[in-house]
Design an enzyme around this catalytic site. Sequence first.
Site, mmCIF file in Angstrom:
data_model
loop_
_atom_site.group_PDB
_atom_site.id
_atom_site.type_symbol
_atom_site.label_atom_id
_atom_site.label_comp_id
_atom_site.label_asym_id
_atom_site.label_seq_id
_atom_site.Cartn_x
_atom_site.Cartn_y
_atom_site.Cartn_z
ATOM 1 N N PRO A 88 0.817 -1.214 0.000
ATOM 2 C CA PRO A 88 0.000 0.000 0.000
ATOM 3 C C PRO A 88 0.856 1.272 0.000
ATOM 4 C CG PRO A 88 -0.654 -1.481 1.801
ATOM 5 C CD PRO A 88 0.564 -2.060 1.167
ATOM 6 N N GLU A 115 1.320 -7.456 8.414
ATOM 7 C CA GLU A 115 1.430 -6.061 8.803
ATOM 8 C C GLU A 115 2.603 -5.404 8.093
ATOM 9 O OE1 GLU A 115 -0.809 -4.421 11.042
ATOM 10 O OE2 GLU A 115 -1.804 -6.239 10.370
ATOM 11 N N ARG A 153 -1.213 -7.884 -21.516
ATOM 12 C CA ARG A 153 -2.027 -7.542 -22.690
ATOM 13 C C ARG A 153 -1.326 -6.512 -23.571
ATOM 14 N NH1 ARG A 153 -4.711 -3.117 -22.616
ATOM 15 N NH2 ARG A 153 -6.466 -3.782 -23.878
ATOM 16 N N ASP A 168 -7.709 2.047 -27.513
ATOM 17 C CA ASP A 168 -8.335 1.847 -26.226
ATOM 18 C C ASP A 168 -8.435 3.117 -25.394
ATOM 19 O OD1 ASP A 168 -9.587 -0.152 -24.918
ATOM 20 O OD2 ASP A 168 -7.808 -1.421 -24.802
#
Length: 262
Positions: A88, A115, A153, A168
């Site tokens: 994160p 953690e 991709r 796209d």
Amino acid sequence: MRIDILTLFPEMFAGPFDHSIAKRAIEKKLVNIIIHNIRDFAQDKHRTVDDYPYGGGAGMVLKPEPIFRAVDTIRTGELAPCVILLTPQGRLFNQKIAGELTGYSHLVLICGHYEGIDERVRENLVDDEISIGDYILSGGEIAAMVMVDAIIRLLPGAIGSEASVNEDSFSGGLLKYPQYTRPAVYRGLSVPEVLLSGNHEAIAQWRREQSLLRTLKRHPELLNKVSLSEAEKAFIQSVQKGYTSGNDGEPRGWKGYDGNGC
Ligand code: 9D3
């Protein structure tokens, strides 16, 4: 491209690359994805992968040894891989980073699930730290799947036509225009007439305008990054006059707002 994924939950990776574009990319040998169980690299009899934090505090910390040992076995002596920690605290993943990562022939993705992870892994083993968004997941596994999907991709040959990659959303810097297919009327809902007109020039202009409108409404920050013609700038100016502050009793926002939220 080779991608090694280190995880405590290898079973989680059973499904996601077995379908669609990822499956074809693997079959075509454009990418080789190898899943490793971090626990397999623990050396004690209990195969310990985590321990209490020095200094005290809640939660467990991933031990350095199994992760260092795993990466040691993955480094095959050829070109050094790019080692990425999913966390994160990492830099926010986006299409540009996906594109950059296709430039490596070998990636190692380390999924945390606790953690934290011993800081020596970060400082001495990891080249980059990536988060996929500002929300809390239970671990890095799903984030790794998201990254791998976005990266493979983009590998040449992964998608049928190069055209659909380039046309796209994001590639042109603007969001995609609305799309329709048959029937022309469904439950009384009609397809915009211009699309049935056969006038390719008018269709191209309508689509460009719709892309601009949608980008303005949903991701206005993207407009600063694309180059617009004078006509397009004028179009945006004229549309922006339709913005209401909400001071005169009207709802605040764009007139004819058509997205975002319920
Ligand atoms: C309770 C611990 N959290 C304190 C705020 C820190 C925390 C550590 C590990 C929160 C979540 C996780 C597990 N998530 C990931 O490893 C992760 C992640 C994410 O949660 N969101 C977005 N991208 C990523 S990449 C890896």
